[in-house]
Design a protein around this motif. Structure first.
Motif, PDB file in Angstrom:
ATOM      1  N   UNK A   1      78.430  40.712  50.666  1.00  0.00           N
ATOM      2  CA  UNK A   1      78.232  40.261  49.300  1.00  0.00           C
ATOM      3  C   UNK A   1      77.672  41.352  48.403  1.00  0.00           C
ATOM      4  N   UNK A   2      77.253  40.936  47.191  1.00  0.00           N
ATOM      5  CA  UNK A   2      76.646  41.856  46.240  1.00  0.00           C
ATOM      6  C   UNK A   2      75.162  42.002  46.547  1.00  0.00           C
ATOM      7  N   UNK A   3      74.556  43.051  46.042  1.00  0.00           N
ATOM      8  CA  UNK A   3      73.155  43.326  46.312  1.00  0.00           C
ATOM      9  C   UNK A   3      72.208  42.443  45.518  1.00  0.00           C
ATOM     10  N   UNK A   4      70.919  42.544  45.858  1.00  0.00           N
ATOM     11  CA  UNK A   4      69.905  41.750  45.165  1.00  0.00           C
ATOM     12  C   UNK A   4      69.885  42.036  43.671  1.00  0.00           C
ATOM     13  N   UNK A   5      69.968  43.315  43.337  1.00  0.00           N
ATOM     14  CA  UNK A   5      69.881  43.692  41.923  1.00  0.00           C
ATOM     15  C   UNK A   5      71.004  43.054  41.119  1.00  0.00           C
ATOM     16  N   UNK A   6      72.221  43.026  41.709  1.00  0.00           N
ATOM     17  CA  UNK A   6      73.344  42.433  40.982  1.00  0.00           C
ATOM     18  C   UNK A   6      73.061  40.969  40.662  1.00  0.00           C
ATOM     19  N   UNK A   7      72.638  40.202  41.663  1.00  0.00           N
ATOM     20  CA  UNK A   7      72.430  38.777  41.427  1.00  0.00           C
ATOM     21  C   UNK A   7      71.234  38.533  40.501  1.00  0.00           C
ATOM     22  N   UNK A   8      70.193  39.347  40.608  1.00  0.00           N
ATOM     23  CA  UNK A   8      69.057  39.183  39.690  1.00  0.00           C
ATOM     24  C   UNK A   8      69.488  39.458  38.251  1.00  0.00           C
ATOM     25  N   UNK A   9      70.196  40.558  38.064  1.00  0.00           N
ATOM     26  CA  UNK A   9      70.640  40.892  36.711  1.00  0.00           C
ATOM     27  C   UNK A   9      71.655  39.886  36.192  1.00  0.00           C
ATOM     28  N   UNK A  10      72.495  39.392  37.109  1.00  0.00           N
ATOM     29  CA  UNK A  10      73.473  38.382  36.712  1.00  0.00           C
ATOM     30  C   UNK A  10      72.765  37.095  36.261  1.00  0.00           C
ATOM     31  N   UNK A  11      71.737  36.690  37.015  1.00  0.00           N
ATOM     32  CA  UNK A  11      70.968  35.494  36.634  1.00  0.00           C
ATOM     33  C   UNK A  11      70.251  35.705  35.314  1.00  0.00           C
ATOM     34  N   UNK A  12      69.671  36.902  35.116  1.00  0.00           N
ATOM     35  CA  UNK A  12      68.961  37.183  33.863  1.00  0.00           C
ATOM     36  C   UNK A  12      69.904  37.091  32.672  1.00  0.00           C
ATOM     37  N   UNK A  13      71.059  37.724  32.809  1.00  0.00           N
ATOM     38  CA  UNK A  13      72.000  37.747  31.684  1.00  0.00           C
ATOM     39  C   UNK A  13      72.411  36.338  31.285  1.00  0.00           C
ATOM     40  N   UNK A  14      72.716  35.505  32.280  1.00  0.00           N
ATOM     41  CA  UNK A  14      73.170  34.155  31.961  1.00  0.00           C
ATOM     42  C   UNK A  14      72.028  33.278  31.468  1.00  0.00           C
ATOM     43  N   UNK A  15      70.863  33.384  32.117  1.00  0.00           N
ATOM     44  CA  UNK A  15      69.730  32.543  31.716  1.00  0.00           C
ATOM     45  C   UNK A  15      69.252  32.895  30.320  1.00  0.00           C
ATOM     46  N   UNK A  16      69.143  34.177  30.016  1.00  0.00           N
ATOM     47  CA  UNK A  16      68.694  34.571  28.681  1.00  0.00           C
ATOM     48  C   UNK A  16      69.712  34.171  27.621  1.00  0.00           C
ATOM     49  N   UNK A  17      70.994  34.304  27.962  1.00  0.00           N
ATOM     50  CA  UNK A  17      72.010  33.882  27.002  1.00  0.00           C
ATOM     51  C   UNK A  17      71.951  32.396  26.706  1.00  0.00           C
ATOM     52  N   UNK A  18      71.774  31.582  27.754  1.00  0.00           N
ATOM     53  CA  UNK A  18      71.677  30.136  27.550  1.00  0.00           C
ATOM     54  C   UNK A  18      70.414  29.775  26.764  1.00  0.00           C
ATOM     55  N   UNK A  19      69.295  30.436  27.070  1.00  0.00           N
ATOM     56  CA  UNK A  19      68.047  30.155  26.344  1.00  0.00           C
ATOM     57  C   UNK A  19      68.193  30.513  24.876  1.00  0.00           C
ATOM     58  N   UNK A  20      68.846  31.645  24.614  1.00  0.00           N
ATOM     59  CA  UNK A  20      69.053  32.052  23.228  1.00  0.00           C
ATOM     60  C   UNK A  20      69.965  31.069  22.511  1.00  0.00           C
ATOM     61  N   UNK A  21      70.919  30.539  23.227  1.00  0.00           N
ATOM     62  CA  UNK A  21      71.835  29.549  22.646  1.00  0.00           C
ATOM     63  C   UNK A  21      71.081  28.315  22.153  1.00  0.00           C
TER      64      UNK A  21
END
Length: 987
Positions: free
Chosen positions: A15-35
């Protein structure tokens, strides 16, 4: 085909590394919160959950490679060995893979205060040994630019971390075996144990902390704020998954992920080995109406090692469509989880915005200790107590001075003298006739005869010998007179005159009076009042430090970090400027210079003493008193030209705010203040003129003794008058300054305030939405009562079976219709076993009714909160006017009580003086507490109405709170600029 699937799927488990999934979660969570933050009523200034690098809980290490933190030594044993008697060996790779850190708290948070890394790591630098990598313990890695490993303290295996050792060896922190106390890590200074504000000497101190500074520290270090941010983030993560559920997902028909299964079979008979690769790959999607489609490709490849065909492959392409028709059917059921998480994120964002409003209110007026203003109120209470103690000490000293003015002669009753004492009087006095004879023909009785008979005689008999001039007996009053400056020789002679017990007791009593300093009732009452005030002061200081510690915890700071508050806010509540109190103290102390002239006896004594005093010495005292008069006159002139003029400048505005009774009282008080200032200036000018005339008389040649005595008397009278003038100026200044305090305005009608709250309270919006949430859950529970009726369509498209066709055995994608099947049907489960669903439905009905009641209660609570705060504002606004008057009255009452007690004539009531002291203290405390209570209510009503706009820096967008230093608005005066808080690093 099978080999390709084997290679592809073999990489998937990595699979992908820890950093990828952390950054992926951040990008989506921050985008939804901003929405969800588009509405300006609840748009937050920040949504990221990474703490400020200056924060105590900021983590300077890489988030995906966190080192192992300090562990409890006893618990760490179970990471090494576990099970019965430690038979199971633990994993020794923890420290090798991640390294260790000696820190749980951010080791760099104190750098903002000027503390070096060496100072921050002092405790850890004392540990035994170092870890440079040779012993198998790897140093923890740091984010670039945050921590330099070479400057970090010693790092050790947690199993060997013993911050406290009892053997006393090495340079570490130890416990002294003899004392049982900690040794090493000596503080930078000996703080003792009496300083209530003593802090940790290894931490810096923050002096003159302002409210904006406190808000900044709170946003950096407050743990609750960080938790609220993380709640928003977690709500966004939950929403991201619910949205993902309706995307195309890599899940097959059974909901399984893509996978490969490889098996090797070894056979002895026949001599052939086989290898099988089974793989599957599918996609599916959940539809908003509840349906779900799925497509899956499965492949089976067989390898034979030996005789016969070497390999064969077959595939199946399966598809399925399921659409619920009863239970679980429809958008409102299928989309419920998504709907709820969408709303939950909105609620979380609103909660964050609401928290920022309450956060400011708590930091300013409603938090621990009453918030910033509440703590300053306690500081002012301490200042008032100290001022009251100072006044009481001055009055006590004056009382002691008055009580120390002992009589020249002490008189004690003595009805009869013993014969031995009578015989010591001169014979010529004893033999004088005294009165008429009982027998007309006989001689009249003598003084001696009548004294022996215990009768009164109109004469005073001086004692002889050593006691001559020191002791007399008044035979007419029956009292013994003894001079106050009785010598030790005279005392011994008096006590040894006779063995008569009555005379000896009387003589001993008068000697005791002479030798003992008197403690009058008035002095003892003042001393008792002083002791009570000192006790209150100590308790108030301890309470302030307790509340300040709680406030530091609220800000996120250590409680043992020394913090003092900027007191600019308190300046207008210092109703008497220091120059005036210092001037009064100098005038009081001037009595020593006047007493040094020693011209306070009888006229004859003064004339005799004045002959030996140079006129220049008296003139020097006059000049000193003249300087005090000029100083006091300047202060009074300043009061007239500044404070009085300032109050007159806003007189019309003040009158417009008051009712008829208050208007009359304000005008009367202001006119009286003006007349008092005029009178003080006239009296001071007259006093100056009199002293200047006296100075001219003393400068003439051959000044007579009588002139010197008269000038000395003038000095005493003028000094007493000046003290009265100084206290009178304090009374006037108190009245003028109390009128310059202005409350921050709030004029919204009650109905409008309540309506604003109902329309704008963010928590009420969430509570209202929760009712709809409960209503939807009711429908969801009702849907679960239905039976299962699903429309299902599915089929399979296959290739030829394994080894069916020798020429086509390796064609895994050769799908053939004649090897396919298709099925359509209905699935039905009868709704007969629905007890659990029944209970859930009934509970949903109850939950909905509860949600309705909760909203009604919340709405009523909002109304009540606003009404309470609004009424408090209205009442406190009137109470503040009353408190102004109370302070004025208390100042006049105290001045009159002091004058009646210590002024010319004296004789005033001690009870009135003590009551005046108490009233002055209470009214001064009420003044600031009423102001702060009003301000607290004003903050609360804006918070409860939802109209409080909090800026990115955390401050309410209110003119008063946007000042760098809080200063009470005084009509005609603006707020000064502010300085940065003084930060003192640790030694």
């Amino acid at each position: 085909m099978g080999v390709a699937l084997l290679v592809a799927t073999a990489c998937l488990p990595i699979g992908c590394g820890r950093a990828f999934w952390r950054q992926n979660a951040d990008a989506e969570a921050y985008g939804l919160s901003l929405e969800k933050s588009g509405d300006p009523r609840w748009a937050p200034p920040r949504l990221d959950i990474i703490p400020d690098p200056r924060s105590r809980f900021f983590d300077p290490y890489h988030p995906d490679c966190e080192p192992v933190p300090p562990d409890d030594p006893a618990a760490n044993v179970f990471m090494q060995r576990m099970g019965d008697f430690g038979r199971i060996k633990g994993d020794d790779d923890w420290h090798e893979e991640f390294g260790y850190t000696p820190f749980i708290e951010n080791p760099l948070w104190l750098e903002r205060f000027g503390l070096t890394r060496a100072g921050m790591n002092a405790a850890w630098a004392a540990h035994e040994g170092t870890s440079d990598g040779d012993d198998g313990v790897r140093l923890a890695g740091y984010q670039a630019g945050l921590i330099d490993p070479d400057e970090a303290s010693s790092l050790r295996d947690p199993s060997d971390q013993r911050p406290i050792s009892r053997d006393g060896d090495g340079d570490g922190v130890t416990i002294d075996p003899g004392e049982g106390e900690y040794a090493g890590l000596e503080p930078t200074e000996d703080l003792g144990g009496s300083d209530l504000n003593a802090g940790n000497p290894f931490l810096p101190a923050v002096f003159d902390l302002t409210l904006p500074g406190a808000i900044e520290l709170a946003y950096i270090h407050n743990r609750e704020y960080q938790t609220i941010l993380e709640d928003v983030y977690l709500a966004a993560l939950a929403l991201s998954f619910e949205r993902f559920r309706f995307d195309v997902r890599f899940l097959g028909i059974g909901g399984g992920p893509p996978g490969v299964d490889f098996q090797e079979e070894f056979l002895r008979r026949p001599a052939a080995d086989t290898g099988t690769i089974s793989s599957n790959f599918g996609v599916s999607r959940l539809l908003p109406a509840g349906g779900q489609w799925a497509v899956e490709l499965a492949n089976n490849t067989l390898y034979v090692f030996g005789s016969g065909p070497d390999s064969a492959s077959a595939s199946v392409l399966s598809y399925s469509i399921v659409q619920p028709l009863l239970r679980g059917a429809g958008r409102k059921v299928t989309l419920e989880a998504l709907t709820q998480t969408e709303r939950n994120l909105l609620y979380a964002v609103r909660d964050l915005a609401r928290f920022r409003k309450t956060f400011f209110a708590d930091a300013a007026t409603a938090g621990p200790g009453g918030g910033f203003l509440g703590l300053l109120t306690q500081v002012q209470t301490i200042n008032n107590l100290q001022d009251n103690i100072r006044r009481t000490e001055v009055l006590l000293n004056l009382r002691r001075e008055l009580d120390a003015r002992r009589p020249n002669v002490f008189k004690v009753p003595l009805a009869a003298l013993p014969r031995a004492v009578i015989d010591t009087f001169p014979p010529e006095l004893l033999n004088r006739p005294a009165g008429r004879a009982a027998n007309p023909d006989g001689p009249p009785p003598t003084v001696r005869e009548r004294l022996l008979a215990g009768e009164r005689v109109q004469t005073r008999l001086p004692f002889t010998g050593v006691l001559n001039g020191a002791v007399e007996y008044d035979a007419s009053l029956g009292s013994l007179w003894v001079v106050s400056d009785l010598t030790q020789e005279e005392e011994a002679a008096l006590l040894s005159l006779t063995d008569d017990p009555s005379f000896r007791d009387t003589a001993a009593d008068v000697v005791t009076q002479i030798r003992t300093d008197p403690i009058t009732l008035a002095a003892s009452q003042l001393e008792s009042n002083l002791v009570n005030l000192i006790t209150r002061l100590r308790q108030a200081e301890a309470s302030l430090q307790d509340n300040l510690d709680s406030y530091k915890l609220y800000l996120g700071l250590p409680p043992d970090m020394v913090v003092t508050l900027d007191q600019s806010f308190l300046e207008p509540f210092q109703l008497i400027q220091k120059e005036l109190t210092d001037n009064e103290a100098v005038v009081e102390e001037f009595v020593a210079e006047w007493s040094a002239l020693n011209l306070i006896g009888s006229d004859e004594e003064n004339l005799a003493a004045a002959e030996a005093i140079p006129a220049d010495a008296i003139a020097e005292v006059v000049e000193g008193l003249l300087r005090l008069y000029d100083r006091t006159r300047t202060i009074v002139q300043t009061l007239s030209e500044e404070d009085l003029v300032r109050v007159r400048s806003f007189e019309d505005d003040r009158l417009s705010e008051l009712d008829a009774l208050q208007q009359a009282r304000f005008s009367r008080d202001l006119d009286r203040d003006e007349r008092s200032l005029d009178t003080l200036l006239r009296d001071l000018n007259r006093g100056v003129a009199e002293l200047e005339v006296a100075l001219e008389e003393l400068s003439a040649p051959n000044v007579s003794a009588r002139t010197k005595v008269r000038v000395a008397d003038l000095i005493g009278v003028s000094r007493q008058d000046l003290l009265i003038y100084a206290r009178g100026a304090e009374v006037v200044q108190t009245g003028l300054r109390v009128e310059q305090l202005a409350l921050n305005p709030f004029d919204m009608p009650l109905e409008a305030a309540v309506q604003f709250a109902l329309d704008n309270r963010l928590d009420l919006m969430n509570q209202r939405a929760a009712v709809t949430d409960a209503r939807r859950q009711l429908e969801l529970a009702a849907n679960a009562l239905q039976g299962v009726l699903n429309l299902r369509a599915e089929g399979n498209v296959r290739t030829r079976p394994l080894f069916d066709n020798e020429s086509r055995r390796n064609a895994p994608l050769d799908f053939r219709l004649d090897d396919s099947d298709f099925n359509v049907g209905l699935e039905f489960d009868t709704p007969l076993d629905r007890i659990q669903e029944r209970n859930a439905y009934r509970a949903a009905l109850i939950d909905y009714q509860r949600a309705r009641r909760d909203f009604i209660a919340a709405e009523d609570a909002v109304r009540a909160d606003v009404r309470t705060a609004w009424r408090q504002i209205a009442v406190l606004k009137q109470n503040f006017e009353t408190t102004r008057q109370a302070v004025r009255i208390a100042a006049v009452q105290f001045d009159n009580a002091v004058e009646s007690q210590y002024g010319p004539g004296g004789g005033g009531s001690q009870f009135d003086l003590l009551q005046a002291l108490g009233n002055l203290l209470d009214s001064s405390n009420d003044l600031i507490s009423t102001y702060v209570d009003y301000e607290s209510a004003r903050v609360a009503v804006h918070r409860d109405m939802g109209l409080m706009i909090v800026g990115p820096e955390g401050l309410w967008r209110d003119e008063f709170y946007l000042q760098d230093e809080l200063r009470v608005k005084t009509p005609g005066a603006g707020a000064d600029g502010a300085a940065e808080p003084e930060i003192v690093p640790s030694d």
